[in-house]
Enzyme design. Structure first.
Site, PDB file in Angstrom:
ATOM      1  N   GLU A 165      -8.435 -19.360  -5.258  1.00 34.85           N
ATOM      2  CA  GLU A 165      -7.690 -18.232  -5.833  1.00 34.85           C
ATOM      3  C   GLU A 165      -7.638 -17.015  -4.920  1.00 34.85           C
ATOM      4  O   GLU A 165      -7.972 -15.894  -5.336  1.00 34.85           O
ATOM      5  CB  GLU A 165      -8.255 -17.863  -7.213  1.00 34.85           C
ATOM      6  CG  GLU A 165      -8.046 -18.965  -8.230  1.00 34.85           C
ATOM      7  CD  GLU A 165      -8.202 -18.526  -9.674  1.00 34.85           C
ATOM      8  OE1 GLU A 165      -8.552 -17.360  -9.925  1.00 34.85           O
ATOM      9  OE2 GLU A 165      -7.957 -19.373 -10.558  1.00 34.85           O
ATOM     10  N   GLU A 372      -8.332 -26.309 -11.810  1.00 36.31           N
ATOM     11  CA  GLU A 372      -8.879 -25.582 -12.967  1.00 36.31           C
ATOM     12  C   GLU A 372      -7.824 -25.514 -14.058  1.00 36.31           C
ATOM     13  O   GLU A 372      -6.640 -25.322 -13.780  1.00 36.31           O
ATOM     14  CB  GLU A 372      -9.283 -24.141 -12.609  1.00 36.31           C
ATOM     15  CG  GLU A 372     -10.545 -24.044 -11.813  1.00 36.31           C
ATOM     16  CD  GLU A 372     -10.965 -22.607 -11.522  1.00 36.31           C
ATOM     17  OE1 GLU A 372     -10.798 -21.741 -12.405  1.00 36.31           O
ATOM     18  OE2 GLU A 372     -11.452 -22.369 -10.415  1.00 36.31           O
TER      19      GLU A 372
HETATM   20  C1  BG6 Z   1     -10.613 -18.688 -12.243  1.00 38.77           C
HETATM   21  C2  BG6 Z   1     -11.785 -18.811 -11.315  1.00 38.77           C
HETATM   22  O1  BG6 Z   1     -10.079 -17.411 -12.056  1.00 38.77           O
HETATM   23  O2  BG6 Z   1     -10.807 -18.734 -13.599  1.00 38.77           O
HETATM   24  C3  BG6 Z   1     -13.082 -19.203 -11.961  1.00 38.77           C
HETATM   25  O3  BG6 Z   1     -11.506 -19.621 -10.204  1.00 38.77           O
HETATM   26  C4  BG6 Z   1     -13.171 -18.571 -13.333  1.00 38.77           C
HETATM   27  O4  BG6 Z   1     -14.108 -18.802 -11.100  1.00 38.77           O
HETATM   28  C5  BG6 Z   1     -12.039 -19.121 -14.181  1.00 38.77           C
HETATM   29  O5  BG6 Z   1     -14.401 -18.728 -13.971  1.00 38.77           O
HETATM   30  C6  BG6 Z   1     -12.036 -18.615 -15.601  1.00 38.77           C
HETATM   31  O6  BG6 Z   1     -12.056 -17.219 -15.614  1.00 38.77           O
HETATM   32  P1  BG6 Z   1     -13.166 -16.388 -16.381  1.00 38.77           P
HETATM   33  O7  BG6 Z   1     -12.910 -14.969 -16.018  1.00 38.77           O
HETATM   34  O8  BG6 Z   1     -12.956 -16.674 -17.815  1.00 38.77           O
HETATM   35  O9  BG6 Z   1     -14.472 -16.876 -15.883  1.00 38.77           O
END
Ligand code: BG6
Length: 478
Positions: A165, A372
């Site tokens: 990201e 993700e």
């Molecule tokens: C992405 C990241 O932005 O989203 C992760 O690559 C992150 O590191 C995931 O944990 C979910 O976001 P958050 O803020 O809910 O942890």
């Protein structure tokens, strides 16, 4: 497009799940590890820090056994740069290197393909103190770190991700803790940092292809479709602007080695243009990815921010890493009344997942893997150590259905790694914002026993994997 017949998930599809080092490992100062920007960042006192997280560093064998039971074909994790190089560069920390050897061996023992992210938000603090990504020396440090990882683990790792990201680090660095708050002239500085990260990534991709001809490497940005807040041409233009600034700037550089024209004109207009040289652009053109990994949580909706004239203008929205935000003359993030939201105000948009996959594939024609996608929620631990996370099953099911539709549309997709394999600490919203298939028994400030419990979604995803995505039925024995 409606398909009479769906294309099945391909044989050998990489069903997986993801984590990142700083969010899951803990042991923040053990085994010779140096501090990272995350260890020095200031987050709200009401949430936990990143010192222990899920204690995966000490419990990785137990965790990998659970991943194997889940049936994972691949496990995406990141290497903590400052575990290998406590100072960011210089001498290798043998103990840190050995930890990832053990983890990779353990995964291989269970026939789980490691999918390794080189850098997931946790820049070594020693480099940050010297200017971080503003300092071109960080490009060399990253190249050296990447080459070291290829040397150490390249005989057992076939899939590599460069930078997680990068677009979110540039657009939302203060929220993620990757950028010190109140940095001077942050925007211009950030676009220079972006250029340096792109060069670092290109150099890592070049090195990977030279050193490991059998391996594949790609970037891992967060990409989401951008909807206009109305059919008004100005709103469509605003969506187009934001998509260039948020999405295509990063992937055009990674895949084509050139700056996206609209993003470039945006930076010129705002006075954010980075300093670049012809020699650097040649490096960017030479470093080519083999695939594109992307993280997707939800689409975003933006408008031109014009006064309401048709009743179609949606209310403006608050800012978060997953919400658009605004740059008044270019785009203004708005609410989307057609979408549901999760407990943290993030939209839930499975159809947007299909649209996003199609947009990326149409533009770059490279194989895709989702690294993700998932639902953060306040899970409740119930009697008998049970967690009935039917809402997570519903979210994942709808998204996997849309992925199969994207495959049926012709998208070349070779894997799906939801966030997250196991509960871990969210970037800025603590441990109680849980994503995992495996529950970790702790609270924000009470570490309890850190025991692992399988959630209902574990049983469901296990069956999804066994059936290669054919059986998505929400009813599952638990
Ligand atoms: C992405 C990241 O932005 O989203 C992760 O690559 C992150 O590191 C995931 O944990 C979910 O976001 P958050 O803020 O809910 O942890």
């Amino acid at each position: 497009m409606k398909h009479q017949q769906l294309t099945p998930f391909p044989a050998g599809f990489l069903w997986g799940a993801s984590t990142s080092a700083y969010q899951v490992e803990g042991a923040w100062n053990e085994g010779g590890k140096g501090p990272s920007v995350i260890d020095k960042a200031r987050f709200s006192d009401s949430i936990t820090d990143f010192t222990v997280t899920s204690d995966h560093y000490h419990r990785f064998q137990q965790d990998v056994a659970l991943f194997a039971e889940l049936g994972l074909k691949t496990y995406r994790f990141s290497i903590a740069w400052s575990r290998l190089f406590p100072q960011g560069s210089g001498e290798l920390n043998a103990e840190g290197a050995a930890f990832y050897q053990r983890l990779i061996d353990e995964l291989r023992k269970h026939d789980i393909e490691p999918l390794v992210t080189l850098y997931h938000f946790d820049l070594p603090w020693a480099l940050q103190e010297k200017g971080g990504w503003s300092d071109p020396a960080t490009i060399d440090a990253f190249e050296h770190f990447a080459k070291t990882a290829f040397e150490l683990y390249g005989d057992r790792v076939n899939y590599w991700l460069t930078i997680n990201e990068q677009n979110m680090m540039i657009l939302k660095g203060e929220i993620l803790g990757t950028l010190p708050p109140g940095s001077a002239d942050p925007q211009k500085m950030l676009y220079q940092q972006n250029h340096h990260m792109m060069l670092a990534q290109a150099k890592a991709m070049i090195a990977c292809h030279q050193m490991l001809p059998q391996a594949k490497i790609g970037p891992a940005p967060n990409i989401s479709s951008i909807y206009p807040s109305s059919p008004r041409p100005e709103d469509v233009l605003a969506a187009n602007n934001f998509s260039s600034i948020r999405n295509w700037l990063y992937l055009d550089l990674a895949c084509y080695g050139r700056y996206n024209a609209v993003a470039w004109s945006y930076m010129a207009e705002k006075g954010y243009l980075p300093t670049i040289t012809d020699a650097e652009m040649a490096i960017l053109r030479a470093g080519k990815p083999d695939f594109i990994a992307f993280n997707y949580y939800a689409s975003a909706t933006v408008g031109a921010g014009l006064p309401a004239d048709s009743g179609e203008d949606a209310p403006r929205q608050l800012v978060d890493q997953q919400l658009a935000g605004m740059d008044e003359s270019v785009y203004v993030g708005t609410e989307n009344r057609y979408l549901k939201k999760n407990q943290f105000n993030w939209y839930i948009d499975p159809v947007g997942f299909r649209i996003t996959a199609r947009e990326i594939y149409d533009r770059y024609h490279l194989p895709l893997i989702v690294t993700e996608n998932g639902l953060g929620a306040f899970d409740e631990l119930e009697a008998g150590n049970k967690i009935y996370d039917d809402y997570r099953i519903a979210y994942l099911k709808e998204h996997i259905q849309q992925l199969q539709l994207a495959i049926s549309d012709g998208v070349d997709l070779f894997g799906y790694c939801p966030w997250s394999a196991i509960d871990l600490v969210s970037t800025h919203q603590g441990i109680r914002k849980r994503y995992g298939f495996i529950y970790v028994n702790r609270d924000e400030h009470d570490l309890k026993d850190l025991a692992r419990f399988k959630k209902k979604s574990f049983a469901w995803y296990q069956r999804v994997i066994r059936s290669n995505g054919q059986n998505l039925d929400s009813a599952v024995e638990y």
